[in-house]
Design a protein around this motif. Structure first.
Motif, PDB file in Angstrom:
ATOM      1  N   THR A 119       0.835  -1.201   0.000  1.00 32.92           N
ATOM      2  CA  THR A 119       0.000   0.000   0.000  1.00 32.92           C
ATOM      3  C   THR A 119       0.868   1.249   0.000  1.00 32.92           C
ATOM      4  O   THR A 119       0.626   2.201  -0.756  1.00 32.92           O
TER       5      THR A 119
ATOM      6  N   HIS B  17      -3.143   3.844  -6.496  1.00 35.78           N
ATOM      7  CA  HIS B  17      -4.439   3.766  -5.824  1.00 35.78           C
ATOM      8  C   HIS B  17      -5.499   4.626  -6.516  1.00 35.78           C
ATOM      9  O   HIS B  17      -6.697   4.396  -6.321  1.00 35.78           O
TER      10      HIS B  17
ATOM     11  N   THR C 128     -10.727   5.569  -2.396  1.00 35.81           N
ATOM     12  CA  THR C 128      -9.433   5.614  -1.724  1.00 35.81           C
ATOM     13  C   THR C 128      -9.054   7.074  -1.504  1.00 35.81           C
ATOM     14  O   THR C 128      -9.510   7.958  -2.237  1.00 35.81           O
TER      15      THR C 128
END
Length: 272
Positions: A64, A73, A79
């Motif tokens: 991530t 992302h 997000t």
């Protein structure tokens, strides 16, 4: 069980001489999947022309964090970023809404866990990003393709088969082709997301050797589940747990004399 983490370490003292210059830096970086806070106020430098490894148990936020650097992302709904990632020396915040994610990905290349060549020839795989950037001169394309394949240690194996489909290469060769594709656009930072987890030991050794050589050309940030690999290839190591940066420093210091008990427990296998 790991105790509640204390404030993270965000700098490292070198053994000899001054620190290298910072290429990019996370500043109070948090990231959300919907309402879930996956990254929690990370602060960490990535030093220029060095390999920095991200280690930690599965689900700790390594990938991530890595994918924030090239705005991957943005491709998924619901997000959100908070904080900054500064790219130096021009001091641009890569997460700013005014910054085009496509341009970010031109400046920051990525190599994924499994080789993902395009269904094109070896030549066209490497030339793809250059064509997207508007380069059309056959001579310039030829030169850049050769340069990238040489940098990825694939030229000698591929120079007589540039018109073959990329899928005809072995797994290790396909991964090096993906590295060449990323290098062709002259990125400033190269992201590796567990780049050898799908490869055999011989191909893994080849990719590790390549990473060590490439840091003279480009700054590298690599996620790895293999602590031995982190120890072999990286100059700096960050240990993450539950979305927090627990410890960051020179790799030798992290593996031989960590400052935090949580790091020591993970490194020695008592946790994770």
């Amino acid at each position: 069980m790991v105790s509640t983490p204390a404030p993270q370490v965000a700098s490292a003292e070198p053994k000899v001489g001054p620190l290298p210059s910072i290429k990019t830096e996370a500043r109070d970086l948090s990231f959300y999947y919907g309402s879930f806070k996956a990254l929690k106020s990370l602060n960490m430098p990535i030093y220029q022309h060095r390999v920095t490894a991200l280690i930690g148990p599965s689900g700790c936020g390594k990938s991530t964090f890595l994918r924030c650097f090239n705005r991957m992302h943005d491709l998924y709904p619901d997000t959100r970023y908070e904080g900054e990632i500064r790219l130096l020396p021009d001091n641009v915040n890569l997460l700013a809404k005014s910054v085009d994610p496509i341009e970010v990905r031109m400046r920051i290349g990525m190599v994924f866990q499994k080789p993902n060549p395009f269904p094109k020839t070896i030549y066209e795989n490497v030339a793809y990003g250059l064509r997207v950037r508007g380069l059309s001169s056959k001579n310039l394309l030829d030169d850049k393709v050769e340069e990238a394949l040489r940098a990825a240690a694939l030229w000698d194996e591929a120079k007589d088969r540039l018109e073959d489909l990329a899928f005809n290469l072995s797994g290790g060769q396909q991964q090096r082709l993906c590295i060449a594709r990323a290098l062709a656009t002259d990125p400033e930072l190269l992201l590796f997301d567990e780049p050898t987890s799908a490869l055999d030991p011989i191909a893994t050794a080849s990719i590790e050797e390549l990473m060590t050589r490439l840091k003279d050309k480009v700054t590298i940030l690599v996620v790895t589940h293999n602590m031995q690999q982190a120890a072999r290839v990286s100059d700096y190591t960050a240990y993450m747990y539950l979305g927090e940066l627990m410890e960051f420093g020179e790799t030798d210091q992290i593996f031989i004399k960590p400052k935090r008990k949580e790091t020591e427990d993970y490194i020695t296998g008592r946790f994770g």
